[in-house]
Design a protein around this motif. Sequence first.
Motif, PDB file in Angstrom:
ATOM      1  N   THR A  89       6.413  -2.397   1.089  1.00 19.38           N
ATOM      2  CA  THR A  89       6.392  -1.186   0.520  1.00 19.38           C
ATOM      3  C   THR A  89       5.259  -0.270   0.827  1.00 19.38           C
ATOM      4  OG1 THR A  89       6.723  -0.219  -1.480  1.00 19.38           O
ATOM      5  CG2 THR A  89       5.403  -1.756  -1.318  1.00 19.38           C
ATOM      6  N   ASN A  90       5.275   0.450   0.167  1.00 18.38           N
ATOM      7  CA  ASN A  90       3.565   2.116   0.288  1.00 18.38           C
ATOM      8  C   ASN A  90       3.617   2.311  -0.914  1.00 18.38           C
ATOM      9  OD1 ASN A  90       1.991   4.204   0.789  1.00 18.38           O
ATOM     10  ND2 ASN A  90       1.244   3.177   2.506  1.00 18.38           N
ATOM     11  N   PHE A  91       3.221   2.807  -2.171  1.00 18.35           N
ATOM     12  CA  PHE A  91       2.765   3.053  -3.116  1.00 18.35           C
ATOM     13  C   PHE A  91       2.997   4.896  -3.200  1.00 18.35           C
ATOM     14  CE2 PHE A  91       0.432   5.420  -6.349  1.00 18.35           C
ATOM     15  CZ  PHE A  91       1.264   4.638  -7.666  1.00 18.35           C
ATOM     16  N   ALA A  92       1.846   5.750  -1.576  1.00 18.95           N
ATOM     17  CA  ALA A  92       2.323   6.618  -1.455  1.00 18.95           C
ATOM     18  C   ALA A  92       3.317   7.857  -0.964  1.00 18.95           C
ATOM     19  CB  ALA A  92       0.447   6.866  -0.682  1.00 18.95           C
ATOM     20  N   ARG A  93       4.515   6.590  -0.294  1.00 19.42           N
ATOM     21  CA  ARG A  93       5.786   7.088  -0.233  1.00 19.42           C
ATOM     22  C   ARG A  93       6.017   7.059  -1.356  1.00 19.42           C
ATOM     23  NH1 ARG A  93       8.484   5.885   4.589  1.00 19.42           N
ATOM     24  NH2 ARG A  93       7.002   4.170   5.408  1.00 19.42           N
ATOM     25  N   GLN A  94       6.608   6.544  -2.388  1.00 22.25           N
ATOM     26  CA  GLN A  94       6.967   7.342  -3.238  1.00 22.25           C
ATOM     27  C   GLN A  94       6.092   8.020  -3.972  1.00 22.25           C
ATOM     28  OE1 GLN A  94       9.436   5.860  -4.990  1.00 22.25           O
ATOM     29  NE2 GLN A  94      10.017   7.384  -6.553  1.00 22.25           N
ATOM     30  N   MET A  95       5.167   8.592  -4.257  1.00 15.94           N
ATOM     31  CA  MET A  95       3.984   9.525  -4.681  1.00 15.94           C
ATOM     32  C   MET A  95       4.556  11.086  -3.898  1.00 15.94           C
ATOM     33  SD  MET A  95       2.629   7.967  -7.591  1.00 15.94           S
ATOM     34  CE  MET A  95       4.826   6.638  -6.884  1.00 15.94           C
ATOM     35  N   ALA A 163      -4.387   9.397  -0.172  1.00 17.66           N
ATOM     36  CA  ALA A 163      -4.808   9.123   1.688  1.00 17.66           C
ATOM     37  C   ALA A 163      -4.970   7.734   1.938  1.00 17.66           C
ATOM     38  CB  ALA A 163      -6.190   9.569   1.694  1.00 17.66           C
ATOM     39  N   CYS A 164      -6.014   6.930   1.352  1.00 21.96           N
ATOM     40  CA  CYS A 164      -6.650   5.673   0.587  1.00 21.96           C
ATOM     41  C   CYS A 164      -4.505   4.360   1.597  1.00 21.96           C
ATOM     42  CB  CYS A 164      -7.309   5.206  -0.276  1.00 21.96           C
ATOM     43  SG  CYS A 164      -9.002   6.159   0.507  1.00 21.96           S
ATOM     44  N   ALA A 165      -4.015   4.955   0.766  1.00 24.91           N
ATOM     45  CA  ALA A 165      -2.983   4.540  -0.666  1.00 24.91           C
ATOM     46  C   ALA A 165      -1.788   4.493   0.904  1.00 24.91           C
ATOM     47  CB  ALA A 165      -2.159   4.631  -1.602  1.00 24.91           C
ATOM     48  N   SER A 166      -1.451   5.477   1.639  1.00 25.24           N
ATOM     49  CA  SER A 166      -0.992   5.386   2.238  1.00 25.24           C
ATOM     50  C   SER A 166      -1.220   4.813   3.843  1.00 25.24           C
ATOM     51  CB  SER A 166      -1.299   6.724   3.192  1.00 25.24           C
ATOM     52  OG  SER A 166      -2.006   7.495   3.396  1.00 25.24           O
ATOM     53  N   VAL A 321       2.545   7.723 -12.923  1.00 24.43           N
ATOM     54  CA  VAL A 321       3.493   7.560 -13.480  1.00 24.43           C
ATOM     55  C   VAL A 321       4.575   9.287 -13.240  1.00 24.43           C
ATOM     56  CG1 VAL A 321       4.965   7.681 -15.323  1.00 24.43           C
ATOM     57  CG2 VAL A 321       2.729   5.951 -15.050  1.00 24.43           C
ATOM     58  N   ALA A 322       4.272  10.015 -13.437  1.00 29.42           N
ATOM     59  CA  ALA A 322       4.976  11.322 -13.645  1.00 29.42           C
ATOM     60  C   ALA A 322       4.725  11.431 -12.187  1.00 29.42           C
ATOM     61  CB  ALA A 322       4.034  12.463 -14.659  1.00 29.42           C
ATOM     62  N   LEU A 323       3.377  11.684 -11.300  1.00 29.20           N
ATOM     63  CA  LEU A 323       3.981  12.128  -9.842  1.00 29.20           C
ATOM     64  C   LEU A 323       5.157  12.255  -8.940  1.00 29.20           C
ATOM     65  CD1 LEU A 323       1.981  14.735  -8.842  1.00 29.20           C
ATOM     66  CD2 LEU A 323       0.688  12.612  -7.029  1.00 29.20           C
ATOM     67  N   GLY A 324       4.830  10.150  -9.397  1.00 28.02           N
ATOM     68  CA  GLY A 324       6.006   9.338  -8.924  1.00 28.02           C
ATOM     69  C   GLY A 324       7.866   9.532  -8.982  1.00 28.02           C
ATOM     70  N   GLN A 325       7.815  10.095 -10.244  1.00 33.30           N
ATOM     71  CA  GLN A 325       8.877  11.313 -10.433  1.00 33.30           C
ATOM     72  C   GLN A 325       9.616  12.438 -10.286  1.00 33.30           C
ATOM     73  OE1 GLN A 325      12.028   8.714 -12.062  1.00 33.30           O
ATOM     74  NE2 GLN A 325       9.281   7.097 -11.189  1.00 33.30           N
TER      75      GLN A 325
END
Length: 651
Positions: A89-95, A163-166, A321-325
């Motif tokens: 997975t990748n956190f930034a993809r969802q964001m 950028a780091c997360a990506s 949390v909000a940005l990801g939604q």
Amino acid sequence: MSDPRPILWTPTKERAEQSRMAAFQRWLKSEKGLEFEDYNALWMWSVSDLDGFWTAIRDYFDLPFSGGSGVVLAERKMPGAEWFPGVRTNFARQMLRSAETRPDEVALIVQSETFGRCELTWAELAHRVASVATHLRAMGVGQGDRVVAVLPNTETATIAFLACASIGAIWSLCAPDMGHVAILDRFRQIEPKVLIAQDGYVHAGKLVDRRAALDTIRAGLDTLEHTVLIPVAGGLGDDVTAWSNLTDTKAELSFADLPFDHPLWIVYSSGTTGNPKPIVHGHGGILLEGAKQSLHQDLKAGDRFSWLTSSGWIMWNVQFVALGQGATVFLFDGAANHPDMLEVWRCVARERLTNFGVGAAFVTLCVKAGIRPRDELDLSTLKALGTTGSPLTADGYEWVYDAIDPDIWLAPISGGTDLCGAFVGGNPMLPVRAGEMQCRYLGNAVRSFDPEGNEIIGEVGELVCTEPLPSMPLYFWGDTDGSRLFESYFDIYPGIWRHGDWIEITPEGGSVIYGRSDATINRKGLRLGSSEIYRAVESLPEVFDSLVVDLEFLGRDSFMPLFVVPAPGVELDDDLKAKINTAIREAVSPRFIPNDIIEIKEVPRTLSGKKLEVPVKKLLLGGDPAKVVNRDSMANPESFEFFITYAAQRT
């Protein structure tokens, strides 16, 4: 058991059915064949069938998981639970999903004392993240490398983190108002490759120059290879890169395909004693926890969300949390009381926020200031108000419903940096009771334990979590044998997380947090959280602030001093002391009348505003002043001098 507290608000049937929590329950019925008679039954399923619940969260939110064997939890144990083995997975993809579907809608709004107001669309946010990621790669940053930052709560920190997360780098952030010693105590442990920093900022109308502190920080990080600077107080040196050079390069947005438990960020304990604990969270666990939190905060695409936070508080992380939604996130960078206590509420009105959160201490300050925002501002778009950081008193609840909106959903939460989430908090389908949080969060097996490890209802006990959570720490950085992690949470009740808070679970399923369990007052066998003392004392207009500690000595009666900051122009005389004692006697119990009441100028607090009860207690019990507290982790280190003198006099 205590009587049910009065109900202050109940959602209409229409409002409850329109909530995301209701939509999730309808989905569970249609897709999984699951139906529950009430929320408590839903909660019980969520903490019993961990595989079923967390799979449902993944599927309902269509999280970007791939691969894996289908196993959800390899081993149901704490510590050491392994979630979704083999999943990528990748956190930034969802964001940044909304950059594809709603590119021209606003993702971020920033109001900064230093830079003014700006907006970024989803497309602009994605462009800048891709550009910064490209430059970080060019600096040699790869998966697992640490990038640290000293930045305020503006778009810069958000962009740099994504950028780091990506690319799979590990992020760590400190607020610019933190002392350089405290920053180095954190960053030295994790050996960063890149530092991103702002050399000054404007606060309450005044420029704060941080150039000297940054020079010291850079000199103290031996592993540092690159420094990226946002100049405010001065110009750029020859050995730094301007942030502006990183943000406007045309680049393709891409995301590294990472293991579920690949480190996302490193956050820290408050650091008031000892070396700060570098807590490592993973991409997948934080994705799951954040998605679930959106049910409890009732967040969806199109909402406008903000939490009044510094970049050094875990609530900065919770903004994702909000940005990801797909919600628009409003970032506030400045003094919350400048030019007055209404300034923040003006922002809420002007930006038409739907969901807003603050520290409970901010509500207390609003009560003390006597403001009534609803009388002067249009807050009609605001549907939900959250609080955290410390227990919100019943007076705080009453102020919200009187001064903000009698029809607002007030949803305090309580959790921690440790798991980047809440144990207890809100549910938009349930009534709000005075002084009480509505429910235990889904998936969080929160219980109240007595000292023998028995579950209790309607009584105050230790807050524990009896089942693993995906967002629990992967490990502490540098804690190679896991001993520090074990000692922090699992040494009291083997295999069970002990959080360090006193909690009461009500028969209805709500909860009340009474404060830190290690700051609990024990008077002749009757235990009490310090928050109840504060509720009584600080309700008096003559008292601005207070701190209480219970000093227990082996073979001697305990001694409980109460330290009081009088309101401006008020003297702590015998009449006021008598009034304080009467307030405690009437609101709490005669058992909790203090042995002495002492005037102080300030209550010692952490950088996030929490009262330093435990360090003061340790000091007054004979602790070494140099060891009981880290001064650089205090908001007002000079306030501790009084207690050092007081301790010496008592000795």
